[in-house]
Design a protein around this motif. Structure first.
Motif, PDB file in Angstrom:
ATOM      1  N   GLY A  44      -2.574  10.246  13.505  1.00 46.92           N
ATOM      2  CA  GLY A  44      -0.892  10.469  13.123  1.00 46.92           C
ATOM      3  C   GLY A  44      -1.251   9.633  11.528  1.00 46.92           C
ATOM      4  O   GLY A  44      -0.174   9.466  11.260  1.00 46.92           O
ATOM      5  N   GLN A  45      -2.187   8.955  11.534  1.00 50.05           N
ATOM      6  CA  GLN A  45      -1.695   8.206  10.644  1.00 50.05           C
ATOM      7  C   GLN A  45      -3.542   8.605   9.581  1.00 50.05           C
ATOM      8  O   GLN A  45      -4.180   9.191  10.329  1.00 50.05           O
ATOM      9  N   ASN A  46      -3.590   8.278   8.940  1.00 51.76           N
ATOM     10  CA  ASN A  46      -4.268   7.992   7.596  1.00 51.76           C
ATOM     11  C   ASN A  46      -5.010   7.553   6.575  1.00 51.76           C
ATOM     12  O   ASN A  46      -3.983   6.449   5.923  1.00 51.76           O
ATOM     13  N   TRP A  47      -6.043   6.593   6.916  1.00 48.87           N
ATOM     14  CA  TRP A  47      -6.360   5.313   6.185  1.00 48.87           C
ATOM     15  C   TRP A  47      -6.432   5.600   4.612  1.00 48.87           C
ATOM     16  O   TRP A  47      -5.263   3.856   4.055  1.00 48.87           O
ATOM     17  N   ALA A  48      -5.845   6.074   4.446  1.00 48.93           N
ATOM     18  CA  ALA A  48      -5.937   6.130   2.509  1.00 48.93           C
ATOM     19  C   ALA A  48      -4.005   6.104   2.160  1.00 48.93           C
ATOM     20  O   ALA A  48      -3.371   5.606   1.111  1.00 48.93           O
ATOM     21  N   GLU A  49      -3.202   6.108   2.831  1.00 47.69           N
ATOM     22  CA  GLU A  49      -1.595   5.955   3.341  1.00 47.69           C
ATOM     23  C   GLU A  49      -1.440   4.612   4.131  1.00 47.69           C
ATOM     24  O   GLU A  49      -0.536   4.495   3.675  1.00 47.69           O
ATOM     25  N   THR A  50      -2.543   3.939   4.881  1.00 43.21           N
ATOM     26  CA  THR A  50      -2.033   2.741   5.446  1.00 43.21           C
ATOM     27  C   THR A  50      -1.755   1.275   5.024  1.00 43.21           C
ATOM     28  O   THR A  50      -2.897   1.111   4.054  1.00 43.21           O
ATOM     29  N   GLY A  62      -5.911   0.238   3.699  1.00 42.23           N
ATOM     30  CA  GLY A  62      -6.700   0.802   4.011  1.00 42.23           C
ATOM     31  C   GLY A  62      -6.603   0.462   5.921  1.00 42.23           C
ATOM     32  O   GLY A  62      -5.899  -0.638   6.194  1.00 42.23           O
ATOM     33  N   ASN A  63      -7.570   0.356   6.861  1.00 38.11           N
ATOM     34  CA  ASN A  63      -8.514   0.016   7.821  1.00 38.11           C
ATOM     35  C   ASN A  63      -8.433  -1.600   7.732  1.00 38.11           C
ATOM     36  O   ASN A  63      -8.856  -2.217   6.998  1.00 38.11           O
ATOM     37  N   PRO A  64      -7.600  -2.303   8.269  1.00 35.37           N
ATOM     38  CA  PRO A  64      -7.059  -4.120   8.427  1.00 35.37           C
ATOM     39  C   PRO A  64      -8.563  -4.673   8.418  1.00 35.37           C
ATOM     40  O   PRO A  64      -8.902  -5.434   8.250  1.00 35.37           O
ATOM     41  N   GLU A  65      -9.138  -3.370   9.501  1.00 30.54           N
ATOM     42  CA  GLU A  65     -10.195  -4.067  10.130  1.00 30.54           C
ATOM     43  C   GLU A  65     -11.529  -3.429   9.584  1.00 30.54           C
ATOM     44  O   GLU A  65     -12.468  -4.055  10.413  1.00 30.54           O
ATOM     45  N   ALA A  66     -11.462  -3.072   8.337  1.00 31.60           N
ATOM     46  CA  ALA A  66     -13.087  -2.410   7.480  1.00 31.60           C
ATOM     47  C   ALA A  66     -13.768  -3.225   7.559  1.00 31.60           C
ATOM     48  O   ALA A  66     -13.499  -4.325   7.172  1.00 31.60           O
ATOM     49  N   PRO A  67     -15.458  -2.752   7.703  1.00 28.27           N
ATOM     50  CA  PRO A  67     -16.323  -3.894   7.721  1.00 28.27           C
ATOM     51  C   PRO A  67     -15.951  -4.440   5.989  1.00 28.27           C
ATOM     52  O   PRO A  67     -17.522  -4.972   5.787  1.00 28.27           O
ATOM     53  N   ILE A  68     -16.019  -3.278   5.008  1.00 27.83           N
ATOM     54  CA  ILE A  68     -15.814  -3.711   3.645  1.00 27.83           C
ATOM     55  C   ILE A  68     -14.925  -4.185   3.441  1.00 27.83           C
ATOM     56  O   ILE A  68     -14.799  -2.971   3.493  1.00 27.83           O
ATOM     57  N   ARG A  93      -9.565   5.209  -3.208  1.00 28.76           N
ATOM     58  CA  ARG A  93      -8.898   5.869  -2.152  1.00 28.76           C
ATOM     59  C   ARG A  93      -9.707   6.837  -1.584  1.00 28.76           C
ATOM     60  O   ARG A  93      -8.956   6.854   0.097  1.00 28.76           O
ATOM     61  N   ASP A  94      -9.999   7.614  -2.219  1.00 34.05           N
ATOM     62  CA  ASP A  94      -9.716   8.833  -1.821  1.00 34.05           C
ATOM     63  C   ASP A  94     -11.077   9.436  -0.814  1.00 34.05           C
ATOM     64  O   ASP A  94     -11.218   9.704   0.576  1.00 34.05           O
ATOM     65  N   LYS A  95     -12.436   8.472  -1.103  1.00 37.88           N
ATOM     66  CA  LYS A  95     -13.839   8.344  -0.811  1.00 37.88           C
ATOM     67  C   LYS A  95     -14.000   7.309   0.324  1.00 37.88           C
ATOM     68  O   LYS A  95     -14.513   7.188   1.192  1.00 37.88           O
ATOM     69  N   TYR A  96     -13.674   5.892  -0.207  1.00 36.82           N
ATOM     70  CA  TYR A  96     -14.396   4.850   0.405  1.00 36.82           C
ATOM     71  C   TYR A  96     -12.676   4.606   1.507  1.00 36.82           C
ATOM     72  O   TYR A  96     -13.272   4.306   2.488  1.00 36.82           O
ATOM     73  N   VAL A  97     -11.345   3.987   1.171  1.00 38.43           N
ATOM     74  CA  VAL A  97     -10.675   4.067   2.368  1.00 38.43           C
ATOM     75  C   VAL A  97     -10.681   4.770   2.996  1.00 38.43           C
ATOM     76  O   VAL A  97     -10.336   4.478   4.185  1.00 38.43           O
ATOM     77  N   ALA A  98     -10.271   6.479   2.801  1.00 39.16           N
ATOM     78  CA  ALA A  98     -10.077   6.917   3.625  1.00 39.16           C
ATOM     79  C   ALA A  98     -10.342   7.344   5.071  1.00 39.16           C
ATOM     80  O   ALA A  98     -10.573   7.422   5.952  1.00 39.16           O
ATOM     81  N   SER A  99     -12.178   6.486   4.688  1.00 46.64           N
ATOM     82  CA  SER A  99     -13.493   7.106   5.378  1.00 46.64           C
ATOM     83  C   SER A  99     -13.258   5.145   5.985  1.00 46.64           C
ATOM     84  O   SER A  99     -14.468   5.627   7.911  1.00 46.64           O
ATOM     85  N   GLN A 127       6.649  -1.252   1.661  1.00 52.60           N
ATOM     86  CA  GLN A 127       5.430  -1.345   1.413  1.00 52.60           C
ATOM     87  C   GLN A 127       4.443  -0.794   1.169  1.00 52.60           C
ATOM     88  O   GLN A 127       3.153  -1.085   0.438  1.00 52.60           O
ATOM     89  N   GLU A 128       4.132   0.542   2.167  1.00 51.22           N
ATOM     90  CA  GLU A 128       3.726   1.656   1.664  1.00 51.22           C
ATOM     91  C   GLU A 128       3.899   2.206   0.433  1.00 51.22           C
ATOM     92  O   GLU A 128       3.056   3.149  -0.755  1.00 51.22           O
ATOM     93  N   SER A 129       5.098   2.261  -0.592  1.00 53.82           N
ATOM     94  CA  SER A 129       5.243   1.975  -2.190  1.00 53.82           C
ATOM     95  C   SER A 129       4.309   1.979  -2.625  1.00 53.82           C
ATOM     96  O   SER A 129       4.006   1.512  -3.950  1.00 53.82           O
ATOM     97  N   TYR A 130       3.182   0.428  -2.235  1.00 49.13           N
ATOM     98  CA  TYR A 130       3.152  -0.955  -3.342  1.00 49.13           C
ATOM     99  C   TYR A 130       1.464  -0.262  -4.386  1.00 49.13           C
ATOM    100  O   TYR A 130       1.885  -0.548  -5.493  1.00 49.13           O
TER     101      TYR A 130
END
Length: 248
Positions: A44-50, A62-68, A93-99, A127-130
């Motif tokens: 139900g979530q999308n990293w590009a909108e998190t 994006g993913n707060p625990e992303a390795p990069i 956003r769409d290529k790297y964060v979304a992954s 905060q989602e609108s930032y």
């Protein structure tokens, strides 16, 4: 009580000057490794909108625990920052964060009162609108500058001389930022409430001072990858570094 304006106020012409500089660290020794598999977002979530908020008051897409972890220090009145956003933000956003492989943290580095005013307003909604609001301010930077120049130096100086709880409201009105944000879901009452929050203004100014002292930020945009400051020569080179770290 020390006035916020005394910390960052600059004449109008200086406030619209070019930005840049900062990173002295070269890209030599950039990390490289095996490709990192995509990390699915929770159901139900999308990293590009998190969007999450850090303990220091910054925002991470994006993913707060992303390795990069990509971090940008940016000014909303910096032309180079606007160019970077136009060139790279959608891809990040769409290529790297979304992954799920990459998170993108944007840290406001406020250079002067107009920058501070816009930065406070990007934080005025949920905060989602930032990130969306920040991107739109940067995309409309030229119009904001035109409105600021139209105020004239005398009126600009008069606004800066107002008390703290009036200055940023007047600056937003004079430069059209109040209407700009109203068109994007931030009502005039919301804007005025945010712009009279002097603790929030001081926190942004203090964070800029801390970044200067502790991270040696001397200009914007300045980038870090997993805590390492990288020389910025353009998005293609930065993207190459991100891919070398496994986002491919």
């Amino acid at each position: 009580m020390k006035r916020i304006a005394s910390l960052i106020a600059l004449p109008l012409l200086l406030s619209l000057a070019a930005c840049g500089g900062g990173a002295d660290t070269t890209a030599e020794g950039a990390a490289s490794g095996e490709p990192i598999a995509a990390i699915p977002a929770p159901a139900g979530q999308n990293w590009a909108e998190t969007v999450t908020k850090t303990p220091d008051g910054y925002f991470v897409l994006g993913n707060p625990e992303a390795p990069i972890k990509l971090v940008e220090y940016a000014s909303l009145t910096c032309g180079h920052c606007a160019d970077f956003a136009e060139t790279a933000f959608a891809t990040i956003r769409d290529k790297y964060v979304a992954s799920g492989r990459v998170s993108f943290e944007l840290r406001n580095f406020v250079r002067e009162p107009l920058d501070l005013t816009a930065s406070m307003l990007t934080r005025c909604g949920p905060q989602e609108s930032y990130f969306a609001l920040t991107e739109q301010v940067l995309a409309n930077q030229a119009d904001i500058f035109t409105n600021a120049q139209a105020m004239g130096q005398q009126r600009f100086d008069q606004v800066l001389a107002l008390p703290d709880n009036q200055r940023y409201v007047a600056l937003a009105e004079g430069t059209g930022l109040t209407d700009f944000f109203a068109q994007r879901g931030i009502s005039r009452d919301q804007s005025n409430q945010c712009l009279t929050d002097i603790d929030a203004a001081r926190a942004l100014a203090d964070a800029t001072g801390k970044a200067t002292r502790e991270d040696n930020i001397q200009g914007t945009p300045t980038f870090f990858l997993n805590g390492r400051q990288v020389e910025f020569t353009g998005w293609p080179a930065l993207e190459t570094e991100i891919q070398a770290m496994g986002a491919r």
